[in-house]
Design an enzyme around this catalytic site. Structure first.
Site, PDB file in Angstrom:
ATOM      1  CG  HIS A 245      -2.130  -1.029   1.118  1.00 34.85           C
ATOM      2  ND1 HIS A 245      -1.961  -2.304   1.495  1.00 34.85           N
ATOM      3  CD2 HIS A 245      -3.250  -0.805   0.847  1.00 34.85           C
ATOM      4  CE1 HIS A 245      -3.100  -2.732   1.158  1.00 34.85           C
ATOM      5  NE2 HIS A 245      -4.104  -2.125   0.918  1.00 34.85           N
TER       6      HIS A 245
ATOM      7  CE  LYS B  39      -3.757  -1.123   4.858  1.00 36.97           C
ATOM      8  NZ  LYS B  39      -5.068  -0.491   5.022  1.00 36.97           N
TER       9      LYS B  39
END
Length: 260
Positions: A132, A136
């Site tokens: 990600h 995140k």
């Protein structure tokens, strides 16, 4: 009938997508848009709370909604099995209340997770690599945790995966015996690879999210399902017909037939 929806985390990336979709849908009404400074009482009167916040604050927001008789769609990451068990207990104490927990609103992601659970019965070496963007805040991702938990359930009669030397930190974090490796870097929205290994071969199930539009259909499906939910439902795969039976602990060992 119009569904009145409150969105917690309305100014975030996924929350703002939910707000836009709600405002554009004929059967949905934006009842309240909550940010980090909004009192939780702002959601009272809504039919559904959509939680798109942060893992640290999500349980308190969700529990407040349930305690006030509001159905919930949880889109925040970090809802592993222990949190879900607590949510199930709380929901059971409230007649007519339901919750839907969706680790990932992407249809492709739901399919990838389901395929991995099916394949898990045929391979003993299984690891997950999830990637990600740097913003995140949690790792491993909720999607990876959900995938590992389903892999573990599918392998209940076969046993843990073969993951040697997991005492070494570089071997990842184990969930349901499956090592998960988390990458956080620029240039990525979301990616998950499930790598399964057997004698003389490997199988990789890869899903890439390249834009937030991948989540739109799943968010709308989740809101509408949450409005009618009773009890706790986990996973977008539960809201769509995949044509795949749910893994059970008494599933027999897979048999590979040889042909001459």
């Amino acid at each position: 009938m119009t569904i009145r929806v409150a969105v917690a985390g309305a100014t975030g990336k996924l929350g703002s997508v939910a707000v836009r979709l709600i405002e554009s849908a004929d059967d949905l009404e934006l009842f309240a848009a909550l940010d980090s400074k909004s009192p939780l009482e702002s959601m009272i009167g809504a039919d559904v709370l959509v939680d798109m916040t942060l893992p640290a604050v999500s349980p308190g927001i969700v529990h407040f909604a349930v305690d006030n008789g509001i159905n919930v769609l949880v889109g925040t990451s970090g809802w592993a099995a222990d949190r879900i068990v607590d949510l199930e207990r709380r929901v059971a104490e409230r007649d007519g209340v339901g919750a839907v927990v969706v680790p990932n609103f992407s249809l492709g992601s739901a399919l990838g997770t389901a395929f991995a659970a099916v394949a898990a019965r045929f391979f003993d070496s299984i690891e997950i690599i999830e990637t990600h963007g740097p913003s995140k805040v949690d790792s491993p991702s909720g999607t990876a945790v959900r995938t590992a938990e389903l892999i573990g359930a599918a392998r209940a009669s076969r046993g843990p995966v073969d993951a040697p030397r997991t005492d070494q930190r570089a071997r990842g974090q184990q969930v349901a015996s499956v090592p998960i490796h988390s990458l956080r870097m620029r240039g990525v929205v979301a990616r998950q690879e499930v790598v399964l290994g057997g004698d003389g071969e490997t199988l990789t199930i890869l899903h890439d999210t390249v834009g937030s539009s991948a989540y739109e259909a799943g968010i709308l499906l989740g809101i509408r399902a949450a409005a009618a939910a009773r009890g706790v439902t986990v996973g977008l795969d539960k809201l769509i017909d995949l044509g795949i039976a749910e893994p059970a602990g008494d599933v027999p060992e897979p048999t590979v037939r040889e042909t001459s």
